[in-house]
Structures are given as structure tokens and as C-alpha cells.
Scaffold this motif. Structure first.
Motif, PDB file in Angstrom:
ATOM      1  N   GLN A 122       0.813  -1.203   0.000  1.00 11.50           N
ATOM      2  CA  GLN A 122       0.000   0.000   0.000  1.00 11.50           C
ATOM      3  C   GLN A 122       0.855   1.265   0.000  1.00 11.50           C
ATOM      4  O   GLN A 122       0.332   2.357  -0.170  1.00 11.50           O
ATOM      5  N   ARG A 123       2.169   1.120   0.250  1.00 12.21           N
ATOM      6  CA  ARG A 123       3.105   2.244   0.252  1.00 12.21           C
ATOM      7  C   ARG A 123       2.688   3.342   1.222  1.00 12.21           C
ATOM      8  O   ARG A 123       2.694   4.531   0.897  1.00 12.21           O
ATOM      9  N   ARG A 124       2.329   2.914   2.422  1.00 17.25           N
ATOM     10  CA  ARG A 124       1.966   3.853   3.478  1.00 17.25           C
ATOM     11  C   ARG A 124       3.015   3.821   4.578  1.00 17.25           C
ATOM     12  O   ARG A 124       3.533   2.752   4.901  1.00 17.25           O
ATOM     13  N   PRO A 125       3.331   4.961   5.159  1.00 16.59           N
ATOM     14  CA  PRO A 125       4.302   4.952   6.265  1.00 16.59           C
ATOM     15  C   PRO A 125       3.712   4.288   7.499  1.00 16.59           C
ATOM     16  O   PRO A 125       2.496   4.296   7.700  1.00 16.59           O
ATOM     17  N   VAL A 126       4.568   3.705   8.300  1.00 19.51           N
ATOM     18  CA  VAL A 126       4.144   3.080   9.549  1.00 19.51           C
ATOM     19  C   VAL A 126       4.916   3.712  10.697  1.00 19.51           C
ATOM     20  O   VAL A 126       6.025   4.210  10.520  1.00 19.51           O
ATOM     21  N   SER A 127       4.329   3.690  11.874  1.00 15.18           N
ATOM     22  CA  SER A 127       4.972   4.312  13.026  1.00 15.18           C
ATOM     23  C   SER A 127       6.163   3.492  13.491  1.00 15.18           C
ATOM     24  O   SER A 127       6.226   2.275  13.302  1.00 15.18           O
ATOM     25  N   ARG A 128       7.125   4.150  14.113  1.00 21.44           N
ATOM     26  CA  ARG A 128       8.306   3.463  14.621  1.00 21.44           C
ATOM     27  C   ARG A 128       7.943   2.489  15.732  1.00 21.44           C
ATOM     28  O   ARG A 128       8.530   1.410  15.848  1.00 21.44           O
ATOM     29  N   ALA A 129       6.971   2.874  16.570  1.00 20.65           N
ATOM     30  CA  ALA A 129       6.581   1.989  17.672  1.00 20.65           C
ATOM     31  C   ALA A 129       5.983   0.691  17.147  1.00 20.65           C
ATOM     32  O   ALA A 129       6.283  -0.392  17.650  1.00 20.65           O
TER      33      ALA A 129
END
Length: 324
Positions: A122-129
Motif C-alpha cells: 500500500q506504500r503507506r508509512p508506519v509508526s516506529r513503535a
């Protein structure tokens, strides 16, 4: 009325409680199912009883949302095939060959696969946590299966558990996208169970099942337990309650965060299997379970990733309160 989630601390807290409740409910399924399998029922027959029984319980909701198959046929077919039939069939087949806790911990590679889906497909950013939580969960899973020893457990059992993990990805992704204007998530669950029951009827051939097993008792760590009582638990708690709370939690959190919190199911199942079935795990498995728990704890505090333009990527889904 529509309720905006994740930005509200109340909604996020409710989502976390629902995710924990789902993990606890799902975690008891293997412990109740394994004695039935050992009593003489085939794994596929136990799965069919579970899904068909839950479908009957949810039938009134299916009737209430009878226009849903016309509006969202692909969603219902996918949910029934992957999130219901696929996950349950592969998992129950796996626990017939390997310990319950190990099967579930392998299955919960799914959060890592979900994260990969969100980030690379989906090429979406994800959180570091969320990413850190998945890394810890995967590391814990490596300890559970003792990868440094060349996987001591049954290879086919591990492959089936991994197949369940792949189907679990479908559960989280479809639960996240199962909304939309006028779509009640409980209606999606009801029809998903009906579709799953139909598919499993063809595969499991329940007319060949030894129904007399349900009239007797099953042995749970040397203690006789009515087989029908185990079945009732599997249907009502480990299926109906588990699916309802699970889907509603995903809608309030996001698939990647809810997926890692759901890793608690594996820890619950491992402890229950230890206490009720006598399936004792060694130090590496116990340590791995603790690491999985740590990953789930970190992921539950995940904040939205920066730079995301889509509400779903930020976990800001618009959810309609289910009509029950």
C-alpha cells in the motif's frame, strides 16, 4: 452517528480493551479444541463445528443486514475464505501436530506480514513503535521455535501454522477495510462466518464425522471434561466474542497496531496449554513469549506515522457504532 477514532484517547483505550478481550477469547480456542481432536474428532470437523455453530449464533445479524451480500460480495467472500475458513482450518490442523502455544506464536508472524503489506504494497508509512513492536514479536517467535536448532518441531505443523499466519493477514486487512458508509462490521462477521461454514462443509464433509464423540467426554490433562461443554466454549467465546471484539478493535486502532497487540493471544494460549494440557515449554519458549508480550506492549502506544495523507494510514478510520 460516525465516531472518529485514534485522535480520541477514549476511542483508542476502548480499541485496546477490545483487542485484549479478543486475544483472551481467541487464546482459549486451541486449549478447548485439542482435547476434542485427541478424543477422535478430525481437526477439520472441529473447525466446521466451531464455524457453523458461530454462524448460527450470528444468523439474526445476517438477516438484519441481508442487503450486504449484494453491496459487498467480494469483502464477504474474502473474509469468509481467509479470516474464517483459512485461519481456523490451518490452525487446528497445526495444533494436531505441534503444541498449541507454538502454533499460535508462529501464526502471529502475521503482524510482521501486515506491516510489510502496509509499507510495501500500500506504500503507506508506519509508526516506529509499531515497527519496533513487530521486530520484537518476530524475535520472540524465533526463540519459541528455536530457529538455531534447525526447527525441532514437526515441519508440516509449522508450515500449517505459517499458512494460518498468511490467512491472518487477510483478517486484519479486511477488518480494517470492511467499513464504509452504512456497513456494519458485525454484519461482515456474520456473513463471513456463513461463507466460511459453507466452504468448510464442502471440505470437511461433516456427515462423515463421529458425532458420538460429542456425547462423551474429552481428557484435559487427565481430567474428564464433557465434550459438548468444550464445543460451547469454542463457539460462543473463542469464536463469536473473539471475532466481534477483534474486528471492532481493528477499526479503532489500525491493522498493524491491533495485530501486534493480538500477539497476546499466543501468550494466553501458551499459559493455558501449560496449565490445562500440560504442554510445558522450555526456557527459550518462555523467554520468547515474554519478548512477544513486550512487542505488543510497545505497539499499543504507537503514534501515527508522519507524512501520511490517508486516514487509514494514520489509523483515523471513520467507524459507525454497530447496531446490536
Amino acid at each position: 452517528m460516525p465516531v472518529h477514532t485514534t485522535d480520541s484517547s477514549h476511542e483508542k483505550s476502548l480499541g485496546l480493551l477490545l483487542a485484549l478481550g479478543s486475544a483472551l477469547a481467541f487464546g482459549g480456542s486451541g486449549v478447548a479444541a485439542k482435547p476434542l481432536i485427541e478424543a477422535g474428532l478430525a481437526p477439520l470437523h472441529v473447525v466446521w463445528l466451531r464455524v457453523a455453530g458461530a454462524a448460527l449464533v450470528m444468523l439474526p445479524l445476517a438477516v438484519r443486514h441481508r442487503d450486504l451480500p449484494r453491496r459487498r460480495p467480494a469483502l464477504l467472500a474474502g473474509f469468509g475464505l481467509l479470516a474464517v475458513a483459512g485461519v481456523q482450518a490451518c490452525y487446528f490442523a497445526a495444533i494436531s501436530r505441534i503444541p498449541v502455544g507454538v502454533a499460535l506464536l508462529v501464526e502471529y508472524l502475521a503482524p510482521a506480514l501486515v506491516l510489510g503489506w502496509v509499507r510495501f504494497v500500500q506504500r503507506r508509512p508506519v509508526s516506529r513503535a509499531a515497527a519496533l513492536g513487530v521486530v520484537l514479536a518476530a524475535g520472540g517467535l524465533a526463540c519459541v521455535v528455536e530457529v538455531w536448532s534447525g526447527l525441532r518441531f514437526d515441519a508440516l505443523g509449522l508450515a500449517l501454522a505459517l499458512a494460518a499466519a498468511c490467512c491472518q493477514v487477510g483478517y486484519f486487512v479486511l477488518a480494517d477495510h470492511g467499513g464504509g458508509e452504512g456497513v456494519d462490521p458485525l454484519g461482515v462477521i456474520a456473513y463471513g462466518l456463513l461463507v466460511g461454514a459453507g466452504l468448510l462443509t464442502v471440505v470437511a464433509r461433516p456427515w462423515e464425522m463421529d458425532w458420538s464423540v460429542l456425547g462423551g467426554s474429552a481428557r484435559m490433562h487427565g481430567v474428564a471434561v464433557p465434550a459438548v461443554a468444550l464445543l460451547v466454549w469454542i463457539v460462543l467465546v473463542a469464536t463469536v466474542v473473539a471475532y466481534v471484539t477483534g474486528v471492532l478493535s481493528v477499526r479503532r486502532l489500525s491493522p498493524q497496531v491491533a495485530g501486534v497487540v493480538a500477539c497476546l493471544e499466543a501468550v494466553v494460549a501458551t499459559v493455558l496449554a501449560w496449565v490445562l494440557l500440560g504442554e510445558r515449554l522450555g526456557a527459550p519458549q518462555v523467554l520468547g513469549g515474554v519478548v512477544v508480550l513486550a512487542g505488543a506492549f510497545i505497539a499499543q502506544s504507537a503514534t501515527p506515522a508522519k507524512g501520511s495523507a490517508e486516514p487509514r494510514a494514520r489509523g483515523e478510520a471513520v467507524v459507525r457504532e454497530p447496531a446490536v
